[in-house]
Design an enzyme around this catalytic site. Sequence first.
Site, PDB file in Angstrom:
ATOM      1  N   HIS A  69       0.506 -11.693   2.515  1.00 31.67           N
ATOM      2  CA  HIS A  69      -0.581 -11.004   1.799  1.00 31.67           C
ATOM      3  C   HIS A  69      -1.375 -11.936   0.887  1.00 31.67           C
ATOM      4  O   HIS A  69      -2.594 -11.809   0.747  1.00 31.67           O
ATOM      5  CB  HIS A  69       0.019  -9.853   0.973  1.00 31.67           C
ATOM      6  CG  HIS A  69      -0.920  -8.722   0.750  1.00 31.67           C
ATOM      7  ND1 HIS A  69      -0.533  -7.405   0.794  1.00 31.67           N
ATOM      8  CD2 HIS A  69      -2.236  -8.685   0.487  1.00 31.67           C
ATOM      9  CE1 HIS A  69      -1.575  -6.623   0.570  1.00 31.67           C
ATOM     10  NE2 HIS A  69      -2.624  -7.378   0.374  1.00 31.67           N
ATOM     11  N   TYR A  92       0.839  -1.216   0.000  1.00 29.56           N
ATOM     12  CA  TYR A  92       0.000   0.000   0.000  1.00 29.56           C
ATOM     13  C   TYR A  92       0.874   1.266   0.000  1.00 29.56           C
ATOM     14  O   TYR A  92       0.376   2.364  -0.198  1.00 29.56           O
ATOM     15  CB  TYR A  92      -0.933   0.064   1.216  1.00 29.56           C
ATOM     16  CG  TYR A  92      -1.891  -1.095   1.376  1.00 29.56           C
ATOM     17  CD1 TYR A  92      -2.071  -2.045   0.381  1.00 29.56           C
ATOM     18  CD2 TYR A  92      -2.634  -1.240   2.552  1.00 29.56           C
ATOM     19  CE1 TYR A  92      -2.952  -3.116   0.553  1.00 29.56           C
ATOM     20  CE2 TYR A  92      -3.515  -2.289   2.724  1.00 29.56           C
ATOM     21  CZ  TYR A  92      -3.661  -3.228   1.729  1.00 29.56           C
ATOM     22  OH  TYR A  92      -4.527  -4.279   1.914  1.00 29.56           O
TER      23      TYR A  92
HETATM   24  N1  LIG Z   1      -5.618  -8.621   2.156  1.00 28.23           N
HETATM   25  C1  LIG Z   1      -6.015  -8.128   0.999  1.00 28.23           C
HETATM   26  O1  LIG Z   1      -5.711  -8.663  -0.080  1.00 28.23           O
HETATM   27  C2  LIG Z   1      -6.863  -6.899   0.976  1.00 28.23           C
HETATM   28  C3  LIG Z   1      -7.446  -6.501  -0.242  1.00 28.23           C
HETATM   29  C4  LIG Z   1      -8.232  -5.362  -0.238  1.00 28.23           C
HETATM   30  C5  LIG Z   1      -8.445  -4.669   0.936  1.00 28.23           C
HETATM   31  N2  LIG Z   1      -7.839  -5.052   2.103  1.00 28.23           N
HETATM   32  C6  LIG Z   1      -8.003  -4.293   3.364  1.00 28.23           C
HETATM   33  O2  LIG Z   1      -9.381  -4.076   3.624  1.00 28.23           O
HETATM   34  C7  LIG Z   1      -9.658  -2.680   3.644  1.00 28.23           C
HETATM   35  C8  LIG Z   1     -11.055  -2.386   3.122  1.00 28.23           C
HETATM   36  O3  LIG Z   1     -11.252  -2.900   1.828  1.00 28.23           O
HETATM   37  P1  LIG Z   1     -11.417  -1.975   0.545  1.00 28.23           P
HETATM   38  O4  LIG Z   1     -10.654  -0.727   0.747  1.00 28.23           O
HETATM   39  O5  LIG Z   1     -11.096  -2.838  -0.611  1.00 28.23           O
HETATM   40  O6  LIG Z   1     -12.975  -1.711   0.428  1.00 28.23           O
HETATM   41  P2  LIG Z   1     -14.211  -1.226   1.363  1.00 28.23           P
HETATM   42  O7  LIG Z   1     -13.765  -0.837   2.715  1.00 28.23           O
HETATM   43  O8  LIG Z   1     -15.247  -2.285   1.213  1.00 28.23           O
HETATM   44  O9  LIG Z   1     -14.734   0.041   0.537  1.00 28.23           O
HETATM   45  C9  LIG Z   1     -14.005   1.218   0.428  1.00 28.23           C
HETATM   46  C10 LIG Z   1     -14.785   2.135  -0.514  1.00 28.23           C
HETATM   47  O10 LIG Z   1     -16.047   2.467   0.080  1.00 28.23           O
HETATM   48  C11 LIG Z   1     -16.175   3.876   0.201  1.00 28.23           C
HETATM   49  N3  LIG Z   1     -16.872   4.125   1.481  1.00 28.23           N
HETATM   50  C12 LIG Z   1     -16.361   3.916   2.716  1.00 28.23           C
HETATM   51  N4  LIG Z   1     -17.279   4.188   3.661  1.00 28.23           N
HETATM   52  C13 LIG Z   1     -18.392   4.586   3.009  1.00 28.23           C
HETATM   53  C14 LIG Z   1     -19.656   5.013   3.447  1.00 28.23           C
HETATM   54  N5  LIG Z   1     -19.971   5.059   4.734  1.00 28.23           N
HETATM   55  N6  LIG Z   1     -20.580   5.380   2.492  1.00 28.23           N
HETATM   56  C15 LIG Z   1     -20.273   5.321   1.168  1.00 28.23           C
HETATM   57  N7  LIG Z   1     -19.081   4.906   0.700  1.00 28.23           N
HETATM   58  C16 LIG Z   1     -18.142   4.540   1.612  1.00 28.23           C
HETATM   59  C17 LIG Z   1     -14.769   4.423   0.179  1.00 28.23           C
HETATM   60  O11 LIG Z   1     -14.763   5.729  -0.351  1.00 28.23           O
HETATM   61  P3  LIG Z   1     -13.854   6.932   0.246  1.00 28.23           P
HETATM   62  O12 LIG Z   1     -12.546   6.363   0.700  1.00 28.23           O
HETATM   63  O13 LIG Z   1     -13.724   7.831  -0.935  1.00 28.23           O
HETATM   64  O14 LIG Z   1     -14.634   7.547   1.363  1.00 28.23           O
HETATM   65  C18 LIG Z   1     -14.085   3.447  -0.780  1.00 28.23           C
HETATM   66  O15 LIG Z   1     -14.369   3.795  -2.114  1.00 28.23           O
HETATM   67  C19 LIG Z   1      -8.530  -2.089   2.789  1.00 28.23           C
HETATM   68  O16 LIG Z   1      -8.369  -0.706   2.952  1.00 28.23           O
HETATM   69  C20 LIG Z   1      -7.359  -2.917   3.259  1.00 28.23           C
HETATM   70  O17 LIG Z   1      -6.909  -2.470   4.518  1.00 28.23           O
HETATM   71  C21 LIG Z   1      -7.058  -6.173   2.132  1.00 28.23           C
END
Ligand SMILES: NC(=O)c1ccc[n+]([C@@H]2O[C@H](COP(=O)([O-])OP(=O)(O)OC[C@H]3O[C@@H](n4cnc5c(N)ncnc54)[C@H](OP(=O)(O)O)[C@@H]3O)[C@@H](O)[C@H]2O)c1
Length: 286
Positions: free
Chosen positions: A113, A55
């Site tokens: 990861h 990241y």
């Molecule tokens: N281990 C892995 O392979 C892996 C892969 C992916 C993710 N992850 C981890 O999991 C975390 C979360 O997953 P993710 O980032 O993929 O997706 P997520 O948390 O499901 O969704 C994030 C998206 O939702 C939006 N959002 C957040 N809160 C909201 C709300 N209350 N209302 C409307 N939209 C909202 C955000 O927009 P804004 O930011 O513009 O507000 C962003 O576009 C990551 O940040 C990472 O730490 C791990």
Amino acid sequence: MSSPLTLTSTVKLPSGHIMPTLGYGVYQTPKDVCESVCSHALKTGYRHIDSARVYRNEGPCAAAIESSGLKREQIFFTSKIGPRDMGYEKAKKAIDASFAETGLQYFDLFLIHAPYGGRDARCGTWKALVEAQSEGRIRSIGVSNYGVHHLDELKEFMASSGVGGTISVGQWEIHPWLPRADIVKWARDNGVVVQAWSPLVRAERPNESVLGEISKKHGKTWAQVLIRWSLQNGFVPLPKSVTPSRIEENADVYDFELDDEDMEMLHFPGSYAPCSWDPTVAGLED
Ligand SMILES: NC(=O)c1ccc[n+]([C@@H]2O[C@H](COP(=O)([O-])OP(=O)(O)OC[C@H]3O[C@@H](n4cnc5c(N)ncnc54)[C@H](OP(=O)(O)O)[C@@H]3O)[C@@H](O)[C@H]2O)c1
């Protein structure tokens, strides 16, 4: 009866350490805003940040921890060894690089990861994590995006190699449209605590009628409903947002509860709809 969930709820890991049950994700959070959004999350009450070497924002996360005024042990911080750093020697260097970038004395959790690189690379990476844990540099270790076949391989390696170790945490994309029953069962059978990434399905399903119905019933948003679904299933969701109001909204989930009917409406057994990569399906040779 179990005590009600709160923003300060924690779960005890097999390592003996505790982990807050709500995390804050920083995937795709640009480096230049990362410190300020993490600071906002910590002010809001989150005590758990999920980063990774790939990241490229471990440094600003650590800076937010440092400037928070909280004690280091009040915050749970995770990083991950990326696919390009798989293998014993490379993983050791990657861990050292994370320490150099953050200046932290210890990490709470380090995950592999993704299960890429073949058996030797996966097992060598695990060995590097076990050693860093025994040196006290990392408190708990685990895996991310492992399929059941990768988990079985690791379990066999831990038992037969003399390297040992304990998988405290597993992290997977999990939400109602990707419940991953087989992996969750393996984790539960083996005492592994399950974290849910993309718990908001990356904001791709705000217009799902089922979410609209449940949101209206409780006077909460679709995002809050999804975070409750994750928490009430015993997962540790890691919602990501760079928007201060959403960071607050995603933590404001402790004044309502989904009932059996709601949970049933969000129960899609066998659904398989990943919104991103899915390394769990990679072969053992990949
Ligand atoms: N281990 C892995 O392979 C892996 C892969 C992916 C993710 N992850 C981890 O999991 C975390 C979360 O997953 P993710 O980032 O993929 O997706 P997520 O948390 O499901 O969704 C994030 C998206 O939702 C939006 N959002 C957040 N809160 C909201 C709300 N209350 N209302 C409307 N939209 C909202 C955000 O927009 P804004 O930011 O513009 O507000 C962003 O576009 C990551 O940040 C990472 O730490 C791990």
